[in-house]
Design an enzyme around this catalytic site. Structure first.
Site, PDB file in Angstrom:
ATOM      1  N   PRO A 186       0.750  -1.123   0.143  1.00 25.03           N
ATOM      2  CA  PRO A 186      -0.090  -0.053   0.180  1.00 25.03           C
ATOM      3  C   PRO A 186       0.844   1.442   0.109  1.00 25.03           C
ATOM      4  CG  PRO A 186      -0.805  -1.730   1.599  1.00 25.03           C
ATOM      5  CD  PRO A 186       0.415  -2.234   1.171  1.00 25.03           C
ATOM      6  N   GLU A 187       0.558   2.231  -0.981  1.00 27.56           N
ATOM      7  CA  GLU A 187       1.155   3.364  -0.999  1.00 27.56           C
ATOM      8  C   GLU A 187       0.573   4.568  -0.266  1.00 27.56           C
ATOM      9  OE1 GLU A 187       4.314   3.706  -2.935  1.00 27.56           O
ATOM     10  OE2 GLU A 187       3.985   2.195  -4.702  1.00 27.56           O
TER      11      GLU A 187
ATOM     12  N   HIS B  50      -5.581 -14.325   9.271  1.00 29.72           N
ATOM     13  CA  HIS B  50      -4.655 -13.166   9.349  1.00 29.72           C
ATOM     14  C   HIS B  50      -4.906 -11.876  10.089  1.00 29.72           C
ATOM     15  CE1 HIS B  50      -1.965 -15.991   7.090  1.00 29.72           C
ATOM     16  NE2 HIS B  50      -2.950 -15.841   6.027  1.00 29.72           N
TER      17      HIS B  50
ATOM     18  N   ARG C 296       1.050 -11.272   5.334  1.00 32.03           N
ATOM     19  CA  ARG C 296       2.795 -11.463   5.732  1.00 32.03           C
ATOM     20  C   ARG C 296       3.431 -10.845   6.730  1.00 32.03           C
ATOM     21  NH1 ARG C 296       4.454  -9.215  -0.534  1.00 32.03           N
ATOM     22  NH2 ARG C 296       2.666 -10.424  -1.711  1.00 32.03           N
TER      23      ARG C 296
ATOM     24  N   ARG D  92      23.958  15.681  -6.386  1.00 33.03           N
ATOM     25  CA  ARG D  92      23.670  14.143  -6.132  1.00 33.03           C
ATOM     26  C   ARG D  92      23.692  13.478  -7.477  1.00 33.03           C
ATOM     27  NH1 ARG D  92      20.510  13.740  -1.280  1.00 33.03           N
ATOM     28  NH2 ARG D  92      20.171  11.695  -1.968  1.00 33.03           N
TER      29      ARG D  92
END
Length: 270
Positions: free
Chosen positions: A2-3, A91, A110, A151
């Site tokens: 999930p973002e 779960h 997970r 960078r």
């Protein structure tokens, strides 16, 4: 995983059911998550009122008078507000019963998520060094430009660094760079201020659109109301390697960067 839009969608989904509610019971079915759930968490939460549900990066905060519960969904976690007698799933690891009788249930196949306690969330080691929120006034093209000087890091890796800006995960980095016309391998220090202004704008646009549409549907994610998001239908490059570019019709290329799928247009992105 999930973002940020998925996490924000979750926050918006559970907040109306949780805010102002007193916690009447806490059940830890399996505390062996990414980090062990504190053994005293049920005692800390019992009788406390949830004052607000906030988000910082991909972390959710359940703010109480005594402190804050920090929740991360990990790779496959989800939070649901249970309003009926839905059976416990395999779960379902953490469950908070609210004064309304509703239950906030955390499911994580997970077990890469976390439930942690913080007296002061802002000073917690997971939070204190995070960069600005991409939808806040603290984030801008000028900020990106200043931080990028000297960078050599590829721009895709640069904007996915949570010390630079939080919550720009792989899917949304692909989409924002495509809209900004920037090649994902271009060195961050070689990009002009004008292009950074455009990139900051496309990051905001992409994340805002995903939040409005309920987040991107990922394999292991469903929203707090059990319905999938629909932003995946609007992705322009991610998952479309080998397809024609929607701008110029060139074939989109797919490569691996830091073991992540990266899709770009070799003609539009420089």
């Amino acid at each position: 995983m999930p973002e940020l839009p998925e996490v924000e969608t979750t926050r918006q989904g559970i907040a109306p059911h949780c805010e102002g509610q007193t916690i009447t019971n806490v059940l830890i079915r399996n505390g062996k998550l990414r980090w062990p759930v504190p053994e005293d968490l049920p005692d800390r939460l019992q009788g406390q009122t949830i004052r607000s549900v906030d988000r910082r990066a991909k972390y959710l905060f359940l703010n109480l008078d005594a402190g804050t519960v920090i929740v991360h969904l990990g790779m496959s976690g989800s939070l649901r507000v249970i309003t009926d007698n839905s059976p416990v799933m395999t779960h379902d690891h953490v469950e908070i019963t609210l004064g309304s009788g509703r239950v906030l249930r955390f499911n994580d196949p997970r077990r890469f998520g976390c439930w942690l306690w913080a007296d002061d969330s802002g000073s917690h080691p997971l939070i204190r060094d995070l960069g600005p929120e991409p939808l806040s006034d603290q984030f801008s093209g000028s900020t990106l430009f200043r931080q990028s000087r000297g960078r050599q890091t590829p721009i895709k890796s640069f904007i996915m660094d949570n010390h630079i800006v939080v919550g720009v995960g792989n899917i949304y980095a692909n989409e924002a760079l495509f809209k900004a016309g920037i090649h994902p391998k271009r060195k961050a220090g070689r990009i002009s201020l004008d292009r950074y202004h455009r990139l900051a704008e496309t990051i905001r646009e992409t994340l805002s659109a995903a939040i409005l549409m309920g987040g991107t549907t990922l394999r292991d994610f469903v929203n707090s109301d059990g319905k999938p998001g629909y932003f995946a239908q609007s992705l322009l490059v991610y998952g479309h390697g080998g397809d024609p570019c929607t701008n110029c019709n060139a074939t989109l290329k797919e490569i691996r960067m830091n073991n992540r799928s990266t899709v770009y247009c070799p003609r539009c992105q420089r």
